[in-house]
Write an enzyme that holds these catalytic residues in place. Structure first.
Site, mmCIF file in Angstrom:
data_model
loop_
_atom_site.group_PDB
_atom_site.id
_atom_site.type_symbol
_atom_site.label_atom_id
_atom_site.label_comp_id
_atom_site.label_asym_id
_atom_site.label_seq_id
_atom_site.Cartn_x
_atom_site.Cartn_y
_atom_site.Cartn_z
ATOM 1 N N CYS A 75 0.801 -1.235 0.000
ATOM 2 C CA CYS A 75 0.000 0.000 0.000
ATOM 3 C C CYS A 75 0.831 1.280 0.000
ATOM 4 C CB CYS A 75 -0.917 0.045 1.220
ATOM 5 S SG CYS A 75 -2.074 -1.315 1.355
ATOM 6 N N HIS A 131 -2.019 6.017 2.166
ATOM 7 C CA HIS A 131 -1.857 5.104 3.279
ATOM 8 C C HIS A 131 -1.537 5.936 4.524
ATOM 9 C CE1 HIS A 131 -0.969 1.213 5.129
ATOM 10 N NE2 HIS A 131 0.001 1.828 5.773
#
Ligand SMILES: [Ca+2]
Ligand SMILES: [Ca+2]
Length: 497
Positions: A75, A131
């Site tokens: 991510c 993220h």
């Protein structure tokens, strides 16, 4: 004469455009992210039974990049790369930490939504785009103007649905059916908020609306209705080769050495393979339905003709292929992602097999919106492919997972180079499952040489304060370090005993 006729034809159009302001009006951007969505979506054909009718209709309206790959199979580094149009090998961001703005080199870097804001856009964020939520509540205002709900899992059961998983029974490692309302899922909540913004956004200002869906990231909690879209038999399982890792270097295990994501061995022993695959597919269909709500809302608002839509996922996910579940590999199931553009300037029904990279999204949207091109981006605009799917790309797609480990995906081949010098080569036309490693075959020396030359010249070590899923390697001692712990050649591979 001809010039006069053309001028006569064009003049009323120009006058009309000027009076309504439409000629100068920049397109809105609807920027849709999906988390951990591999190529199991209708337009990519990665799973024969998957049902994604809304992505299918978006693909009919727009152009699908069939050979699009993330720059990192994780991510934080993938999203950092996409939002900055810089490779992980440039930023040194490979792990779940650090947040890039904590690094001196990148703290002032103009990210994609900031660039649109600087050109008159009002920017919105809901769900997971960055993220870590854009640096936290205090700092996030510099990333987007308006922040909606964070989304995430939403409704969850009182306790985990599956047996305790190895490596500490991580709370995210869970999936299956339990009774709850679709309206209480994070992805439904963020779609509803995004629909409201489409209705209420200022009419005199273009918007950049970023909507980041959580599913099919684990935990894949789903209701019976979505689960029932798929059979519970072997027809849903991915095709795998039992001894597939016999010809992959030991170093390939170091990239996902010790993780909460269970190996296939555990999944099968605990009779969870069908349940995992079915829950993942059901979650994909649920997110597809939320995307359908956004597309319907855009039509109803009258904004569809002047809105560029892009749908992307940050990386893929294994569901048994190569003996593992999860991400953190340089193989197709982990790097290949949905990437679909639609709207003004994009051909309808286009399907391009040219290699594409997620860091191309930034320059592509800049060009589609008619903003000044930037010269400091590492991505290349995909506009040529969005007009003509056969237009050639100058380079393959590159994925990196920590310093020294790179996957190079051309139109026909996948080449992998690990930090210890070991290699893999796959013929993606005749061996799409990447079952037979051809790297040692003299017949492919020329192909190897052609792909090796694309290895990143700048291959930065991990940035300060890197953590989670980090790997380094010292050739002098032949020691790898995974998440701060030394790994030696003789160590047993976790999860395989
Ligand atoms: Ca992800
Ligand atoms: Ca193999």
């Amino acid at each position: 004469m001809l010039r006069f006729v053309l001028a006569a034809l064009l003049l009323p159009l120009a006058a009309h455009a000027a009076s309504t302001g439409s000629a100068a009006k920049k397109p809105n951007i609807l920027f849709i992210a999906i988390d951990d969505q591999n190529d199991w979506v209708g337009p990519l054909g990665g799973h024969p039974l998957v049902k994604t009718p809304h992505l299918d209709r978006l693909a009919q309206r727009g152009t699908t990049l069939l050979n699009a790959h993330c720059q990192s199979p994780l991510c934080n580094p993938s999203r950092t790369s996409l939002m900055l149009s810089l490779r992980p090998t440039t930023t040194g961001v490979y792990g779940l930490s650090p947040w890039f703005r904590s690094l001196d080199s990148w703290k002032d870097r103009v990210a994609l939504p900031q660039y649109f804001k600087s050109h008159g856009y009002r920017t919105y964020n809901t769900g997971k785009i960055w993220h870590g939520g854009g640096g936290g509540p205090q700092a996030r205002a510099q990333e987007f103007d308006v922040w909606g709900p964070a989304g995430g899992v939403g409704a969850r059961p009182d306790k985990k649905l599956i047996p305790a998983t190895p490596g500490g029974n991580h709370p995210l490692m869970d999936w299956g059916v339990f009774p709850h309302r679709d309206e209480d899922k994070g992805d439904h909540i963020i779609a509803s908020w995004a629909l409201e913004q489409m209705k209420t956004a200022p009419k005199d200002q273009p918007f950049f609306l970023a909507v980041g869906f959580f599913l099919p990231h684990v935990p894949c909690y789903i209701t019976q209705k979505w689960y029932d879209l798929y059979p519970g038999d072997d027809s849903i399982l991915p095709k795998i080769k039992r001894d597939d890792r016999a010809d992959t270097p030991r170093f390939s295990w170091y990239l996902h050495w010790d993780l909460p994501e269970p190996r296939l061995k555990w999944v099968e022993e605990n009779k969870q393979w069908h349940n995992l695959v079915r829950s993942y597919l059901a979650s994909t269909s649920f997110v597809d339905a939320q995307i359908g709500r956004l597309l319907d809302g855009l039509e109803a608002s009258g904004l569809a003709d002047n809105t560029v839509i892009v749908v992307w996922s940050d990386h893929g996910w294994h569901l048994g292929e190569k003996g593992i579940t999860g991400k953190n590999t340089l193989w197709e199931r982990s790097t290949r992602v949905p990437l679909i553009f639609a709207g003004p300037g994009v051909r309808a029904g286009g399907r391009s097999t040219q290699p594409a990279e997620l860091l191309d999204i930034y320059p592509t949207l800049v060009e589609l919106a008619g903003l000044p091109a930037r010269t400091d981006l590492e991505g290349l605009s995909l506009v040529p492919q969005l007009k003509d799917p056969a237009a050639k790309r100058a380079r393959p797609a590159i994925t990196s997972h920590n310093q020294g480990n790179h996957g190079i995906r051309s139109e026909k081949w996948r080449y992998i180079h690990y930090a210890d010098g070991t290699e893999e080569l796959y013929d993606m036309v005749n061996d799409p499952g990447e079952w037979t490693n051809l790297a040692g075959h003299p017949a492919h020396a020329a192909v190897l040489a052609e792909h090796r030359r694309w290895l990143p010249r700048l291959d930065s070590p991990m940035a300060p304060r890197s953590a989670s899923r980090t790997l380094s390697y010292d050739p002098a001692t032949d020691e790898a370090v995974w998440e701060g712990k030394t790994v030696r050649r003789s160590d047993p591979i976790p999860g395989l005993q």
